[in-house]
Design a protein around this motif. Structure first.
Motif, PDB file in Angstrom:
ATOM      1  N   LEU A 128       0.863  -1.189   0.000  1.00  0.00           N
ATOM      2  CA  LEU A 128       0.000   0.000   0.000  1.00  0.00           C
ATOM      3  C   LEU A 128       0.893   1.230   0.000  1.00  0.00           C
ATOM      4  N   SER A 129       0.440   2.301  -0.628  1.00  0.00           N
ATOM      5  CA  SER A 129       1.168   3.557  -0.439  1.00  0.00           C
ATOM      6  C   SER A 129       0.192   4.725  -0.370  1.00  0.00           C
ATOM      7  N   PHE A 130       0.541   5.641   0.495  1.00  0.00           N
ATOM      8  CA  PHE A 130      -0.230   6.881   0.679  1.00  0.00           C
ATOM      9  C   PHE A 130       0.679   8.031   0.263  1.00  0.00           C
ATOM     10  N   TYR A 131       0.108   9.068  -0.339  1.00  0.00           N
ATOM     11  CA  TYR A 131       0.886  10.275  -0.621  1.00  0.00           C
ATOM     12  C   TYR A 131       0.040  11.476  -0.236  1.00  0.00           C
ATOM     13  N   TRP A 132       0.554  12.230   0.696  1.00  0.00           N
ATOM     14  CA  TRP A 132      -0.132  13.443   1.142  1.00  0.00           C
ATOM     15  C   TRP A 132       0.712  14.636   0.675  1.00  0.00           C
ATOM     16  N   SER A 133       0.430  15.085  -0.554  1.00  0.00           N
ATOM     17  CA  SER A 133       1.330  16.039  -1.213  1.00  0.00           C
ATOM     18  C   SER A 133       1.412  17.364  -0.463  1.00  0.00           C
ATOM     19  N   GLU A 134       0.298  17.814   0.103  1.00  0.00           N
ATOM     20  CA  GLU A 134       0.302  19.105   0.798  1.00  0.00           C
ATOM     21  C   GLU A 134       1.293  19.114   1.964  1.00  0.00           C
ATOM     22  N   LEU A 135       1.557  17.948   2.520  1.00  0.00           N
ATOM     23  CA  LEU A 135       2.483  17.853   3.650  1.00  0.00           C
ATOM     24  C   LEU A 135       3.837  17.296   3.224  1.00  0.00           C
ATOM     25  N   GLY A 136       3.943  16.847   1.971  1.00  0.00           N
ATOM     26  CA  GLY A 136       5.189  16.224   1.493  1.00  0.00           C
ATOM     27  C   GLY A 136       5.449  14.899   2.182  1.00  0.00           C
ATOM     28  N   GLN A 219       9.361  11.736   4.744  1.00  0.00           N
ATOM     29  CA  GLN A 219       9.016  13.161   4.847  1.00  0.00           C
ATOM     30  C   GLN A 219       9.882  13.956   3.886  1.00  0.00           C
ATOM     31  N   ALA A 220       9.236  14.667   2.974  1.00  0.00           N
ATOM     32  CA  ALA A 220       9.986  15.472   2.001  1.00  0.00           C
ATOM     33  C   ALA A 220      10.642  16.668   2.678  1.00  0.00           C
ATOM     34  N   HIS A 221      11.800  17.052   2.126  1.00  0.00           N
ATOM     35  CA  HIS A 221      12.505  18.248   2.564  1.00  0.00           C
ATOM     36  C   HIS A 221      12.734  19.098   1.315  1.00  0.00           C
ATOM     37  N   HIS A 226      15.456  14.511   2.460  1.00  0.00           N
ATOM     38  CA  HIS A 226      14.246  13.832   2.906  1.00  0.00           C
ATOM     39  C   HIS A 226      14.533  12.925   4.102  1.00  0.00           C
ATOM     40  N   VAL A 227      13.551  12.797   4.961  1.00  0.00           N
ATOM     41  CA  VAL A 227      13.717  11.962   6.160  1.00  0.00           C
ATOM     42  C   VAL A 227      12.940  10.672   5.973  1.00  0.00           C
TER      43      VAL A 227
END
Ligand SMILES: Cc1cc2nc3c(=O)[nH]c(=O)nc-3n(C[C@H](O)[C@H](O)[C@H](O)COP(=O)(O)O)c2cc1C
Length: 245
Positions: A128-136, A219-221, A226-227
């Motif tokens: 499964l993968s989730f992507y929450w672009s607004e939060l990166g 977590q995008a930087h 990225h973390v």
């Protein structure tokens, strides 16, 4: 430079492609590349991820991130991509809605006779993968998928809207629809059936739960630092490691 040799071997073993016949002209392809390069990623008010504050169980961190995505008004934060494989090991993906997180299982619902249902019957490993672009933020989950049982599936089915129930009852998801009027007719009959018997349940409707053995939080930087934190289940307990971006 032994590692470089290994890399070259791996690199050679990957099939490469030349020009694709389906591209109408090289100019269009270059134009598209240019437009894609200009699009921005990881901008705006990205979230922060302090790995030292991560809980021992990944489901806990997932719930925390999901709450934050809901609060940040991320569009459809409960939409996720499910990947399954066919008997030849060829993967396929599609978007589904997360239905819950009971007992640490990521739950979703679908028809057992759909493509995903058949693939899961043959091979229960999935991702499964989730992507929450607004939060990166991205979350990647791997594990085995189990069926939740008839009662749970029936409850989920009955909680769906009339339209969604009619659609499920009307036909077999993922099969070829040779005439769209067949769909209209089947939907009409299914609605009538629901009107006559509001408790009718599609026997094929199934709630599935993915039991994770690996979960990665990403977590995008903005400057690409990225973390990444990976949880791995080993001998019944979760280990946490940070990954290079
Ligand atoms: C946002 C979104 C949510 C969806 N939710 C579901 C869902 O919860 N269950 C489902 O069976 N299909 C859902 N679909 C449709 C699936 O993506 C897919 O087309 C369908 O399940 C057939 O997949 P399959 O042929 O691989 O079995 C959703 C699609 C989108 C774009």
């Amino acid at each position: 430079m032994e590692w470089l040799g290994a890399w070259a071997v791996n690199c050679r073993s990957s099939p490469q492609y030349g020009k694709l016949d389906i591209m109408t002209s090289a100019g269009q392809t270059e134009d598209l590349r240019e437009r894609l390069r200009e699009l921005v990623v990881f901008e705006g008010d990205l979230a922060h991820f302090d790995v030292s504050d991560s809980p021992p169980h990944p489901a806990e961190l997932f719930l925390r991130w999901l709450e934050e995505a809901i609060e940040a008004r991320v569009r459809e934060p409960h939409a996720m991509t499910l990947s399954t494989v066919d008997p030849e090991g060829r993967p396929t993906s599609r978007v589904l809605i997360l239905k819950g997180l009971g007992d640490g299982r990521w739950e979703f619902a679908s028809s057992r006779r759909s493509r995903k249902g058949k693939e899961l019957q043959d091979n229960s490993w999935a991702a499964l993968s989730f992507y929450w672009s607004e939060l990166g933020r991205q979350v990647r989950i791997r594990g085995r998928v189990l069926e939740a049982g008839a009662d749970r599936s029936a409850d989920d089915f009955l909680a769906r809207s009339t339209g969604a129930r009619a659609e499920a009852l009307a036909g077999t998801q993922s099969e070829v629809l040779s005439d769209s009027s067949d769909l209209e007719e089947a939907l009409c009959e299914a609605r009538e059936l629901i009107e006559r018997d509001p408790g009718v349940v599609d026997e094929q409707w199934t709630v599935y739960g993915l039991v994770a053995d690996e979960v990665e939080f990403w977590q995008a930087h903005p400057e690409r630092r990225h973390v990444r934190l990976r949880y791995l289940l080993r001998d019944g307990s979760w280990e946490r490691v940070q990954l290079w971006p």
